[in-house]
Design a protein around this motif. Sequence first.
Motif, PDB file in Angstrom:
ATOM      1  N   VAL A 229       8.814   4.533  -1.837  1.00 57.55           N
ATOM      2  CA  VAL A 229       7.782   3.732  -2.694  1.00 57.55           C
ATOM      3  C   VAL A 229       6.452   4.445  -2.273  1.00 57.55           C
ATOM      4  O   VAL A 229       5.789   4.821  -3.349  1.00 57.55           O
ATOM      5  N   ALA A 230       6.178   4.623  -0.925  1.00 55.73           N
ATOM      6  CA  ALA A 230       4.762   5.245  -0.777  1.00 55.73           C
ATOM      7  C   ALA A 230       4.673   6.854  -1.463  1.00 55.73           C
ATOM      8  O   ALA A 230       3.736   7.073  -1.929  1.00 55.73           O
ATOM      9  N   GLN A 233       4.222   6.338  -5.292  1.00 54.54           N
ATOM     10  CA  GLN A 233       3.111   6.000  -5.564  1.00 54.54           C
ATOM     11  C   GLN A 233       2.013   7.048  -5.554  1.00 54.54           C
ATOM     12  O   GLN A 233       1.081   7.258  -6.250  1.00 54.54           O
ATOM     13  N   SER A 234       2.183   7.742  -4.429  1.00 55.36           N
ATOM     14  CA  SER A 234       1.058   8.986  -4.257  1.00 55.36           C
ATOM     15  C   SER A 234       1.268  10.139  -5.278  1.00 55.36           C
ATOM     16  O   SER A 234       0.417  10.496  -5.967  1.00 55.36           O
ATOM     17  N   THR A 237      -0.078   8.665  -8.698  1.00 57.37           N
ATOM     18  CA  THR A 237      -1.551   8.481  -8.704  1.00 57.37           C
ATOM     19  C   THR A 237      -2.119   9.875  -8.721  1.00 57.37           C
ATOM     20  O   THR A 237      -3.107  10.023  -9.810  1.00 57.37           O
ATOM     21  N   ARG A 266       8.123   7.640 -10.893  1.00 57.67           N
ATOM     22  CA  ARG A 266       8.062   6.421 -11.672  1.00 57.67           C
ATOM     23  C   ARG A 266       9.416   5.757 -11.728  1.00 57.67           C
ATOM     24  O   ARG A 266       9.283   4.515 -11.691  1.00 57.67           O
ATOM     25  N   LEU A 269       9.533   3.598  -8.561  1.00 56.20           N
ATOM     26  CA  LEU A 269       8.740   2.590  -8.725  1.00 56.20           C
ATOM     27  C   LEU A 269       9.278   1.434  -9.478  1.00 56.20           C
ATOM     28  O   LEU A 269       8.906   0.112  -9.048  1.00 56.20           O
ATOM     29  N   LYS A 273      10.271  -2.291  -8.350  1.00 64.56           N
ATOM     30  CA  LYS A 273      10.039  -3.541  -8.879  1.00 64.56           C
ATOM     31  C   LYS A 273      10.982  -4.435  -9.167  1.00 64.56           C
ATOM     32  O   LYS A 273      10.976  -5.569  -8.883  1.00 64.56           O
TER      33      LYS A 273
END
Length: 280
Positions: A229-230, A233-234, A237, A266, A269, A273
Motif C-alpha cells: 500500500v505504501a 501510494q507513493s 502521488t 491504483r 489501493l 480499500k
Amino acid sequence: MASLGSTRSLLFVPGSDERKLAKALGAGADAVIADLEDAVVPDEKVRARGLVAEALGEAGGESLRLVRVNAVGSTWFDDDLAALADVGLDGIVLPKASPEAAGEATRLGIPVVAIVETAAGLRRAYDVASVPGVEALVLGAVDLGLELGLEPRPDGQELLVARSTIVIDSAAAGIRAPIDQVWVDVRDLDGLERDCALARSLGFRGKACIHPAQVPVVNEAFVPSGDEVAWAQSVVTAYEQAAAEGRGAVAVDGEMIDLPVVERARRVLINAKRSVLNVE
C-alpha cells in the motif's frame, strides 16, 4: 458487507447439516456457499434444499449467502432454482460450468459464480465468463485434476496452465479476478498460506475454503500488505504531481514510472480499500 466483486474467502458448507450452516455463517468468510451438490447424497437432496432455503432466508450477518446448486441437466437442478427463487440469495454457484449451463443458471436474475472443473469447461472458460450474469470463475481443481490425470506437486505447478487460463479469460471477459481452488488439507494452514501466495501471484484474488479455520488465512493472504500500500501510494502521488507540473517522466526510488505501473498501483489501493470495507 462484502460484494461479489471483492470477496476473498468463499466457505463451502454441506447444505444438509444445519449445525455446520449456522457455524459457517458466523465464521467471518466474505461469502458462505451452502452446497446442494457434492456434499449432499442423493437421498438427502430434497431435505437439504428446504433446509438451505430456510436457513439462508433467515440468516443475518455480514457474509454473502450463496448456494451451489446441482448441475444443469441433473434431476435436481430445476427444483433447486425453484426453491431458491424467493430466498434473497446473493448468488448461485454453478458446478461443471459451460456457457449453456451458465445461461440456465442466470434464470433467477442473480449473480452466477461458475466453477471451471472439466477439461471442456476450461477450454470454454472465456465463453462462460462472457455470459451476462456470470460475475466470477472458480477453479475446481479436484475434479479437473482427476479428469486430466494430474499429480499434485509441492510447488503447485501441475495447475499452472489451468490457473493462468481462467485468470486470462476472466480479464478478457471483463469480470473480476477468479477464485482459486480449495486447499484440501484443513490441518495444513502453512501450506494454505503458501498456496494463497502462489495463486495471488498468478492473478487470483480469492480462494475457496472448506473449513472455518481456513477463512482468516485466506482473508489475510488477499489483503495488500502495508508495504504494498505504501509503495502504491507513493507511485500514485508522484505520478499525479508530475502530471500536474507538466512532466511526462517520473521516478520513485530510482525506478521510472509509466502508466501501466501507475494503474497497477491504483489497483492495489482499490483492493486495499475493498478489503477494509469487507472487514468492517
